[in-house]
Write an enzyme that holds these catalytic residues in place. Structure first.
Site, PDB file in Angstrom:
ATOM      1  CD  GLU A  36      12.290   1.009  10.134  1.00 44.14           C
ATOM      2  OE1 GLU A  36      12.872   2.477  11.161  1.00 44.14           O
ATOM      3  OE2 GLU A  36      12.975  -0.275  10.217  1.00 44.14           O
TER       4      GLU A  36
ATOM      5  CB  CYS B 126      12.311   8.959   8.502  1.00 46.35           C
ATOM      6  SG  CYS B 126      13.883   7.938   7.838  1.00 46.35           S
TER       7      CYS B 126
ATOM      8  CE  LYS C 156      -2.477   3.325   1.187  1.00 46.96           C
ATOM      9  NZ  LYS C 156      -1.810   4.053   0.918  1.00 46.96           N
TER      10      LYS C 156
ATOM     11  CD  GLU D 161       9.912  12.802  10.970  1.00 45.43           C
ATOM     12  OE1 GLU D 161       8.428  12.969  11.356  1.00 45.43           O
ATOM     13  OE2 GLU D 161      10.468  13.302  10.638  1.00 45.43           O
TER      14      GLU D 161
HETATM   15  P1  NAD Z   1       1.850   9.192   6.839  1.00 45.60           P
HETATM   16  O1  NAD Z   1       2.420   8.240   8.341  1.00 45.60           O
HETATM   17  O2  NAD Z   1       1.004   9.878   6.767  1.00 45.60           O
HETATM   18  O3  NAD Z   1       1.036   8.223   5.467  1.00 45.60           O
HETATM   19  C1  NAD Z   1       2.272   6.679   5.366  1.00 45.60           C
HETATM   20  C2  NAD Z   1       1.174   5.821   5.174  1.00 45.60           C
HETATM   21  O4  NAD Z   1       0.522   5.276   5.399  1.00 45.60           O
HETATM   22  C3  NAD Z   1       0.765   5.942   3.200  1.00 45.60           C
HETATM   23  O5  NAD Z   1       0.700   5.052   3.035  1.00 45.60           O
HETATM   24  C4  NAD Z   1      -0.750   6.198   4.245  1.00 45.60           C
HETATM   25  O6  NAD Z   1      -1.676   5.925   3.456  1.00 45.60           O
HETATM   26  C5  NAD Z   1      -0.777   4.951   5.771  1.00 45.60           C
HETATM   27  N1  NAD Z   1      -1.500   4.831   5.861  1.00 45.60           N
HETATM   28  C6  NAD Z   1      -2.463   6.452   6.609  1.00 45.60           C
HETATM   29  N2  NAD Z   1      -3.193   5.851   7.420  1.00 45.60           N
HETATM   30  C7  NAD Z   1      -3.172   4.546   7.447  1.00 45.60           C
HETATM   31  C8  NAD Z   1      -4.147   3.617   8.534  1.00 45.60           C
HETATM   32  N3  NAD Z   1      -4.666   4.181   9.520  1.00 45.60           N
HETATM   33  N4  NAD Z   1      -3.989   2.493   8.107  1.00 45.60           N
HETATM   34  C9  NAD Z   1      -3.370   2.137   7.729  1.00 45.60           C
HETATM   35  N5  NAD Z   1      -2.120   2.653   6.861  1.00 45.60           N
HETATM   36  C10 NAD Z   1      -2.539   4.096   6.647  1.00 45.60           C
HETATM   37  O7  NAD Z   1       3.235   9.281   6.944  1.00 45.60           O
HETATM   38  P2  NAD Z   1       3.970   9.681   5.222  1.00 45.60           P
HETATM   39  O8  NAD Z   1       3.333  11.623   5.629  1.00 45.60           O
HETATM   40  O9  NAD Z   1       3.155   9.280   3.765  1.00 45.60           O
HETATM   41  O10 NAD Z   1       5.788  10.283   5.548  1.00 45.60           O
HETATM   42  C11 NAD Z   1       6.278  10.961   6.055  1.00 45.60           C
HETATM   43  C12 NAD Z   1       6.499  10.275   7.805  1.00 45.60           C
HETATM   44  O11 NAD Z   1       7.659   8.976   7.155  1.00 45.60           O
HETATM   45  C13 NAD Z   1       7.525  11.172   8.745  1.00 45.60           C
HETATM   46  O12 NAD Z   1       7.047  11.323   9.231  1.00 45.60           O
HETATM   47  C14 NAD Z   1       8.721  10.210   7.967  1.00 45.60           C
HETATM   48  O13 NAD Z   1       9.952  10.661   9.249  1.00 45.60           O
HETATM   49  C15 NAD Z   1       8.206   9.264   8.425  1.00 45.60           C
HETATM   50  N6  NAD Z   1       9.415   8.591   7.790  1.00 45.60           N
HETATM   51  C16 NAD Z   1      10.104   7.387   8.016  1.00 45.60           C
HETATM   52  C17 NAD Z   1      10.693   6.559   7.747  1.00 45.60           C
HETATM   53  C18 NAD Z   1      11.880   6.031   8.573  1.00 45.60           C
HETATM   54  O14 NAD Z   1      12.267   5.114   8.342  1.00 45.60           O
HETATM   55  N7  NAD Z   1      12.092   6.051   9.942  1.00 45.60           N
HETATM   56  C19 NAD Z   1      10.927   6.562   6.365  1.00 45.60           C
HETATM   57  C20 NAD Z   1      10.285   7.964   5.854  1.00 45.60           C
HETATM   58  C21 NAD Z   1       9.789   8.635   6.290  1.00 45.60           C
END
Ligand code: NAD
Length: 495
Positions: A253, A287, A178, A388
């Site tokens: 992550e 991240c 997804k 963040e």
């Molecule tokens: P997000 O949490 O908004 O979305 C991540 C994913 O989760 C998307 O595919 C989204 O559609 C899905 N999602 C949202 N609600 C959900 C639910 N209730 N159930 C299941 N899936 C759901 O994150 P984003 O804005 O896309 O990405 C940015 C964030 O990701 C930042 O906070 C960043 O730090 C983090 N990030 C972490 C790492 C790491 O490895 N630690 C790497 C990259 C990004």
């Protein structure tokens, strides 16, 4: 109006849209214009994808494929990605706004994960156990979990997917992907290569759409054994809670507020470059962004001046152009969030040393840009130092000595990564020991590899991706006992 490119999902080997016929537009963050559309899926699509993955896990040819053949499939997929690296990189640049200069290298590097984990596929070994019980023989097997749901964010769609997909497949699981609703196109383009590599139907499936409409339905599906999630911490917590209700395996992550620490004994010019790459690469949308720059007070003015002078030279522009150094923010809500944090920093009393607004150049007017921004006089208690931002916004925080550097570095809800710049080897080791983070870099920043475990401590997440450690996240251990004696002893006591 130009026609939008259409990308499709693949479920059980079939190319498909969504059950309800809906589509979701994908916008190019440089032009602000829609350029493609992907299926807007819902719970029916989630169910179909999980069921297809479950069929492939239990009844399809995948389950009886030898581990060596599984490894070969992974390596074949790696070769195909290498062949199509330029095409995949160009899709991601349009969809995500990341620089072609970075993406070209990133997509050429991604095959290494498939080669590495392809190699590990037939090195998954159990053991024969020593036993304290006469006439009982016992051994362990390491088995795949079942259906893995891989949920990815928008900032590095293909790379972060690969970190999940390659070990999950090497271990023998099947996968439902997804991707983020903002950046699904490169993942769907990858599915053409999955087909060409001849993975059995249902081993890798995709469903696109909003987290609330399809992501949550995937996590809650009872046939899902594991959720591998990368994204924001609030979403991560919701996913964790939902997975807990079904007693599912989880890796998370999540975000970071990583300290990048410059000591007075560091090579200052190198450290300044490290600080820049820590926060302005990928427009700060990583991240591992080194968003808190801790600088020893005796070199604070020198470092701040050099950093601002170098950051000022950053060329903003078209992410497709080789000369561009800073691209747009990937989504409009994220651009607004970054600008809001800049206002918060000002209202909290931080001094804006550079940037702090949208660029004025007409060439950049349509794109979602924010100028590289540097705040000085930041205290670690300010929101700009605690939350963040996920954008090109750096906070410089002064410190006196090693003890204070460690205290500030660890005074965070997060613990994903840290950088240390010093010429003193003892200090390097001590800092690496004392900083609570999943990764510590010394005299470098932002190095990641398929071989090196990656993940967070504290609210930055649970579990590790990459390296051999990632295989453990996709396997569970079975213990087998075989009675070698005749007859069964007293059935009313534990053997
Ligand atoms: P997000 O949490 O908004 O979305 C991540 C994913 O989760 C998307 O595919 C989204 O559609 C899905 N999602 C949202 N609600 C959900 C639910 N209730 N159930 C299941 N899936 C759901 O994150 P984003 O804005 O896309 O990405 C940015 C964030 O990701 C930042 O906070 C960043 O730090 C983090 N990030 C972490 C790492 C790491 O490895 N630690 C790497 C990259 C990004």
């Amino acid at each position: 109006m130009t026609e939008l490119a259409r990308f499709y999902n693949v479920v059980g080997g079939q190319t498909c849209g969504s059950a309800n016929g809906g589509w979701l537009a994908s916008t190019n963050p440089y032009t602000g214009e829609d350029w493609a559309e992907v299926p807007r899926c819902g719970p029916d699509d989630a169910r179909a994808a999980v069921e297809a993955a479950h069929r492939a896990f239990t009844k399809g040819p995948w389950a009886s494929l030898s581990a060596t053949s599984r490894g070969k499939l992974l390596r074949r997929l790696g070769d195909l990605i290498a062949r199509d690296a330029e095409k995949l990189a160009a899709i991601e640049v349009r969809d995500n706004g990341k620089l072609l200069a970075e993406m070209a290298g990133q997509v050429r590097y991604i095959p290494e994960w498939f080669y590495y984990y392809g190699g590990l596929a037939d090195k998954i070994e159990g053991g024969v156990l020593p036993t304290d019980k006469p006439n009982l023989f016992s051994y362990t097997k390491r088995e795949p979990l079942g259906v893995v749901v891989a949920i990815t964010p928008w900032n590095s769609p293909l790379l972060l997917l690969t970190w999940k997909l390659a070990p999950a497949l090497a271990a023998g699981n099947t996968v439902v992907i997804k991707p983020s609703e903002f950046t699904s196109c490169s993942t769907l383009a990858l599915m053409d290569l999955v087909k060409e590599a001849e993975f059995p139907d249902g081993v890798i499936n995709t469903v696109t759409g909003y987290g609330s409409e399809v992501g949550a339905a995937l996590v809650e599906h009872p046939l899902v054994a594991k959720v591998a999630f990368t994204g924001g911490d609030a979403t991560g917590a919701a996913v964790y809670a939902a997975a807990a209700r079904g007693i599912k395996h989880v890796t998370l992550e999540l975000g970071g507020k990583s300290p990048n620490i410059i000591f007075a004994d560091a090579k200052i010019d190198d450290a300044v470059k490290g600080a820049i790459s820590g926060i302005f690469a990928a427009s700060g949308q990583t991240c591992i962004a080194g968003s808190r720059l801790l600088v020893q007070r005796s070199v604070y003015d020198q470092v701040s001046a050099k950093l601002v002078a170098l950051a000022k030279t950053a060329r903003l522009g078209d992410p497709m152009a080789e000369t561009t150094q800073v691209g747009p923010i990937t989504t409009l809500p994220q651009r607004d969030k970054v600008l809001n944090y800049i206002d918060i920093a000002r209202s909290e009393g931080a001094t804006c040393l550079l940037g702090g607004k949208r660029p004025e150049s007409p060439e950049l007017a349509k794109g979602w840009f924010v100028e590289p921004t540097v705040f000085g006089d930041v205290s670690n208690s300010m929101r700009i130092a605690r939350e963040e931002v996920f954008g090109p916004v750096l906070s410089i925080i002064p410190f006196e000595d090693d003890a204070e550097a460690i205290e500030i570095a660890n005074d965070s809800l997060y613990g994903l990564a840290a950088g240390v710049w010093t010429s003193d080897i003892r200090r390097a080791f001590t800092m690496a020991d004392k900083i609570r983070a999943g990764t510590v870099w010394v005299n470098t920043y932002r190095a990641v590899s398929f071989m090196a475990p990656f993940g967070g401590t504290k609210q930055s997440g649970i579990g590790r991706e990459n390296g051999q450690a990632a295989m453990d996240e996709y396997l569970e251990t079975k213990c087998v006992w075989i009675n070698l004696a005749e007859g069964v002893p007293n059935p009313f006591v534990l053997r």
